[in-house]
Design an enzyme around this catalytic site. Structure first.
Site, PDB file in Angstrom:
ATOM      1  N   GLU A 180     -28.279 -29.815   8.482  1.00 16.18           N
ATOM      2  CA  GLU A 180     -28.988 -29.215   7.128  1.00 16.18           C
ATOM      3  C   GLU A 180     -28.598 -27.927   6.854  1.00 16.18           C
ATOM      4  O   GLU A 180     -29.019 -27.346   5.823  1.00 16.18           O
ATOM      5  CB  GLU A 180     -30.450 -29.583   7.417  1.00 16.18           C
ATOM      6  CG  GLU A 180     -31.034 -30.821   7.662  1.00 16.18           C
ATOM      7  CD  GLU A 180     -32.715 -30.744   7.965  1.00 16.18           C
ATOM      8  OE1 GLU A 180     -33.200 -29.738   7.641  1.00 16.18           O
ATOM      9  OE2 GLU A 180     -33.200 -31.743   8.203  1.00 16.18           O
TER      10      GLU A 180
ATOM     11  N   GLU B 165     -25.818 -29.601   5.106  1.00 18.13           N
ATOM     12  CA  GLU B 165     -25.456 -31.098   4.561  1.00 18.13           C
ATOM     13  C   GLU B 165     -26.356 -32.133   5.082  1.00 18.13           C
ATOM     14  O   GLU B 165     -27.303 -31.836   5.855  1.00 18.13           O
ATOM     15  CB  GLU B 165     -23.960 -31.327   5.388  1.00 18.13           C
ATOM     16  CG  GLU B 165     -23.725 -30.737   6.792  1.00 18.13           C
ATOM     17  CD  GLU B 165     -24.846 -31.512   7.713  1.00 18.13           C
ATOM     18  OE1 GLU B 165     -25.105 -32.647   7.713  1.00 18.13           O
ATOM     19  OE2 GLU B 165     -25.119 -30.908   8.731  1.00 18.13           O
TER      20      GLU B 165
END
Length: 358
Positions: free
Chosen positions: A326, A183
């Site tokens: 991430e 994300e």
């Protein structure tokens, strides 16, 4: 969006959730029996043995094919940044999305090492982005400030969840055998902590961590903002979609859908850190059997992550003091997934090696 359309999306979500079945216990048991025949004391490879058994249960195959692996980076902005909860400005979200797309972020480096393909999805970035590799599933340009009102409408949360499910379904049809959650969204640890607080009853003071590296004074402010948002919006803990809509984020909702989608396709999904785990918790509250398809990659430095994983019923593979997000911790764990399967496939059995059993 009409009430009829919202009802249709609710029905569509229920139908897809109904496709999720518990893991295949017979396949998992067969994997454990095979593991016990390998030239080692039973259970001596610890979590790697159990992971191999779980992968068999998820896929129904003793040696599942996970040669094609997809890292899904869901990106969106958060209106709660107006409350001063992050060390970085919101402009970083679109800047980092472009960095992902150009292959320059940490997750890109680790994905290349792990042989994984990175898919970056704009679910709600507050910018007009254009790139040939960007997947556009934008629901709206960022959420509203949840401390002042609902982060989004219910239909917007549903659209994001369904977008995540549809993406995974399409990639599964293309042959991807395992998924990794990632994300990007400045402010999303605040939204995640709010989701965790509502769904577990954990106090905001415990659920709120340092996120991007804020100091203790700002962390306490962050917890107070979460408490105010929960009090103002009164999200219904028995309704995960209501929680996602009122105090969540678009990328978190999309990750919730991606996790549900992986489970409905009988694909393992490696869950990253705190934000991804908040999405995993929402997924489990919508479909308890989805937990059978989750692999907890690591324990992050966010103080609420350990209790959150316990609430889902997951045990992390590693503890590396990471808090980047991430999908970095989850991509690293692909090497452990590979190791567990290679041990099953390549180790000799006691019989084939002529080794006496203990």
């Amino acid at each position: 969006m009409t009430c009829e359309n919202v009802t249709q999306m609710e029905r569509q979500l229920r139908e897809r959730i109904a496709q999720i079945r518990p893991a295949d216990e017979d396949a998992a048991a067969a994997a454990r029996r095979h593991s016990d025949r390998l030239t080692k004391p039973p259970g001596s490879l610890g979590k790697l043995e159990e992971l191999a058994a779980r992968l068999a249960g998820m896929t129904g195959k003793l040696w599942p094919d996970i040669s094609r692996r997809a890292v899904l980076i869901m990106a969106a902005d958060h209106g709660v940044c107006e409350e001063g909860v992050s060390a970085f400005p919101p402009e970083v979200t679109p800047q980092m999305v472009l960095n992902f797309l150009e292959g320059g972020a940490a997750v890109n480096v680790l994905a290349r090492q792990a042989g994984a393909d990175v898919f970056c999805v704009d679910v709600g970035v507050n910018a007009d982005l254009s790139h040939p590799r960007l997947i556009d599933r934008k629901v709206r340009r960022g959420t509203a400030d949840m401390a002042a009102g609902p982060a989004m409408e219910r239909e917007e949360a549903l659209r994001a969840v369904l977008a995540g499910m549809e993406l995974v379904a399409g990639l599964s049809e293309e042959g991807y055998g395992i998924f990794v959650t990632g994300e990007m969204g400045i402010g999303n640890t605040t939204a995640s902590a709010a989701i965790v607080s509502v769904l577990t009853g954990m106090p905001p003071e415990r659920a709120a961590g340092s996120g991007t590296g804020i100091d203790e004074e700002r962390r306490k402010h962050k917890a107070a903002v979460i408490g105010r948002a929960i009090e103002r919006n009164k999200p219904d803990a028995s309704d995960p979609i209501d929680v996602l809509a009122k105090v969540g984020g678009l990328e978190i909702a999309a990750l919730t859908g991606a996790i549900l989608g992986a489970a409905s396709c009988r694909r393992p999904v490696v869950v990253d850190g705190y934000i991804s785990s908040a999405a995993a918790l929402a997924a489990v509250r919508l479909a308890p059997a989805a937990a059978d398809y989750m692999i907890a990659s690591h324990l992050s430095r966010e103080q609420g992550h350990g209790p959150l994983l316990e609430a889902i019923g997951l045990s992390p593979m590693t503890h590396l003091d990471m808090r980047l997000g991430e999908g970095t911790g989850a991509v690293l764990s692909l090497h452990l997934v590979d190791a567990s399967l290679r041990l099953m496939q390549e180790m000799a059995t006691f019989e084939s090696a002529g080794v006496s059993r203990g």
